[in-house]
Design an enzyme around this catalytic site. Structure first.
Site, mmCIF file in Angstrom:
data_model
loop_
_atom_site.group_PDB
_atom_site.id
_atom_site.type_symbol
_atom_site.label_atom_id
_atom_site.label_comp_id
_atom_site.label_asym_id
_atom_site.label_seq_id
_atom_site.Cartn_x
_atom_site.Cartn_y
_atom_site.Cartn_z
ATOM 1 N N HIS A 156 16.794 -42.755 44.428
ATOM 2 C CA HIS A 156 17.396 -43.779 42.926
ATOM 3 C C HIS A 156 17.907 -44.900 42.938
ATOM 4 C CE1 HIS A 156 19.118 -42.623 38.763
ATOM 5 N NE2 HIS A 156 20.012 -43.716 39.650
ATOM 6 N N ASP B 129 26.173 -33.734 31.424
ATOM 7 C CA ASP B 129 25.942 -36.432 32.427
ATOM 8 C C ASP B 129 25.769 -36.460 31.160
ATOM 9 O OD1 ASP B 129 26.225 -37.985 33.314
ATOM 10 O OD2 ASP B 129 23.543 -38.456 33.052
ATOM 11 N N ARG C 64 30.268 -41.847 26.824
ATOM 12 C CA ARG C 64 30.506 -43.605 27.920
ATOM 13 C C ARG C 64 30.168 -44.904 27.727
ATOM 14 N NH1 ARG C 64 28.330 -42.089 33.199
ATOM 15 N NH2 ARG C 64 29.887 -44.305 34.447
ATOM 16 N N SER D 46 27.813 -39.337 37.874
ATOM 17 C CA SER D 46 26.574 -38.792 37.250
ATOM 18 C C SER D 46 25.030 -39.282 37.680
ATOM 19 C CB SER D 46 27.213 -40.330 36.475
ATOM 20 O OG SER D 46 25.843 -40.407 35.370
ATOM 21 N N LYS E 3 22.821 -35.733 38.437
ATOM 22 C CA LYS E 3 20.926 -35.555 38.444
ATOM 23 C C LYS E 3 19.989 -36.120 39.291
ATOM 24 C CE LYS E 3 21.888 -39.219 35.703
ATOM 25 N NZ LYS E 3 22.480 -39.603 34.851
HETATM 26 N N1 URA Z 1 23.393 -44.664 35.830
HETATM 27 C C1 URA Z 1 23.787 -43.347 35.913
HETATM 28 O O1 URA Z 1 22.911 -42.322 35.966
HETATM 29 N N2 URA Z 1 25.110 -42.710 35.434
HETATM 30 C C2 URA Z 1 25.589 -43.676 35.167
HETATM 31 O O2 URA Z 1 27.255 -43.357 34.638
HETATM 32 C C3 URA Z 1 25.422 -45.291 36.087
HETATM 33 C C4 URA Z 1 23.955 -45.556 35.844
#
Ligand code: URA
Length: 444
Positions: free
Chosen positions: A82, A161, A168, A183, A187
């Site tokens: 990621h 999320d 957010r 967050s 995932k």
């Molecule tokens: N990417 C995400 O998945 N969440 C965040 O809070 C910021 C970047």
């Protein structure tokens, strides 16, 4: 527990109990907490922070808000990847088939462009026919059969999320280390990864501008992963300058194909090899760093990674002929060539301004739900350290809507600085944070 008591506790700077965090996440997921109370708690977290234990409980509760994909029936250690997001960052699209060609299974759910940063899903959708919305069953089957699959987060993956992120975005509560870390990690843990290589971007074009903040985010994500039994490591990499030469969806896919053919820009290849080597090592497919780098380079030069990419494109409904003929990708009707105003050397190229200019041309969204122009974007013909002659082309702006050029031109003009002396060279990798220590090559 009453929502208002949890909000008050965080407002006053107290650490939240596991019970309070579970109640919050359950309330968000079921919708029983109204948006104003969720937003109030989010703002209290932004202002008062969360300690490492609270952050790991929050992540765990968000994972448990939906399905956690089980890939144990697939042999080998499944290694996810990621990036926290940057400009011209197309690495995941290259790495998934590349690592798969080295024998690593790569579970990967990706996102769309956010602000000035591009998104893997938008880029992939520039391949005619490519489907990112696979079902969980299709995802698992494809991973078992070809080792890679690039899809969007399904509705049942970390739904808390999803709800929190949407709030957010519109309540000024994105910029919080525990909220970003939980967050991302919720995932990643839910998608089925058993080890993780994270690319924490740092610089003008990233969410984290200072190496010290990037290091803190990296430490937090490594500690969350480790607590969840998922070996996690982060490379902290520079994002003051865009990565590679292409910025914009179809343009970036063409550059991915170039790299998968064993060519392409040196910075992009270096990052692909660095991250790919760590994935191969975590999957225990090589005994030393040298061996894993050699495996990765061979997968690029032999065409094995390109073949796996072609297979993945075909499996997900895309036109595999683009791999051999990238001119089949969408291309813009109009092109503006920007030239150097003077002779000299490029001393800076601001990733944030280039990213904003690409959005102005249509490559990204001004607001949620906007349509993206898949062919729009920017090709950087010159980058820092390159010499230029007066009047020499330095950038191409690709676009379809003539009214968009005026918004992008001042941004790109300001983004590139031409001086007399070459700038100091900056390493691409600024630091490495893992479960048994960390090395920072650049500290500030
Ligand atoms: N990417 C995400 O998945 N969440 C965040 O809070 C910021 C970047």
């Amino acid at each position: 527990m009453r929502a208002v008591d949890i909000i008050r506790a965080k407002r006053d700077g107290d650490a939240l109990s596991r019970e309070a965090i579970d109640a919050f996440v359950a309330g968000v997921t079921s919708g029983s907490w109204p948006d104003y109370q969720v937003s109030a708690l989010l703002m209290a977290i932004v202002l008062k922070g969360m300690n490492a234990v609270e952050t790991s409980w929050l992540t765990d509760a968000m994972v448990r808000s939906g399905d956690r994909v089980n890939l144990r029936h697939i042999p080998g250690i499944k290694v996810g990847k990621h990036s926290t997001g940057g400009v011209g960052d197309k690495v995941s699209i290259i790495l998934a088939p590349l690592a798969a060609a080295c024998g690593v299974t790569v579970p990967k759910m990706s996102g769309r462009g956010l602000g000035h940063t591009g998104g893997t899903l938008d880029k992939l959708e520039s391949i005619p026919g490519f489907r990112v919305a696979l079902s969980l069953d299709e995802y698992i089957t494809q991973l078992a059969e070809i080792g890679c699959c690039l899809i969007s987060q399904t509705a049942t993956i970390a739904p808390a999320d999803k709800a929190l992120y949407a709030l957010r975005d519109v309540t000024g509560t994105i910029e919080s280390l525990p909220l970003i870390a939980s967050s991302i990690m919720s995932k990643k843990l839910a998608e089925g990864s058993e080890a993780l290589v994270l690319d924490v971007k740092c610089g003008r074009g990233a969410f984290m501008h200072r190496p010290a903040d990037a290091r803190a985010l990296a430490r937090s994500m490594v500690s969350i992963g480790t607590a969840a039994g998922v070996r996690t490591e982060c490379l902290i990499t520079q994002m003051d300058v865009p990565l590679g030469h292409a910025v914009g969806n179809a343009l970036e896919i063409a550059e991915c194909i170039e790299v998968l053919r064993g060519q392409g820009p040196a910075d992009l290849i270096e990052l692909v090899v660095r991250l790919g080597s760590r994935m191969v090592r975590l999957a225990k497919k090589a005994a030393t760093d040298e061996e894993s780098a050699a495996l990765v380079r061979h997968a690029l030069s032999s065409g094995a990674a390109l073949a796996r990419f072609r297979l993945m494109v075909a499996r997900q409904g895309g036109d595999p002929a683009v791999v051999d003929d990238p001119s089949r990708l969408p291309s813009a009707r109009l092109k503006h060539v920007m030239t150097a105003p003077r002779r000299g050397v490029v001393t800076a190229l601001d990733a944030l301004l280039v990213g904003r200019a690409a959005v102005a041309l249509g490559a990204g969204r001004d607001k949620k739900g906007d349509e993206v122009d898949l062919s729009a974007g920017i090709v950087l013909l010159k980058k820092p350290q390159d010499e230029v002659a007066a009047g020499e082309p330095v950038m191409e702006l690709h676009y379809n809507d003539p009214s968009r050029l005026a918004g992008a031109l001042p941004l790109v003009t300001q983004a590139m600085v031409i001086g007399d002396q070459p700038p100091a060279t900056q390493p691409l990798v600024l630091g490495w944070v893992h479960d048994s220590g960390e090395t920072m090559f650049v500290v500030s």
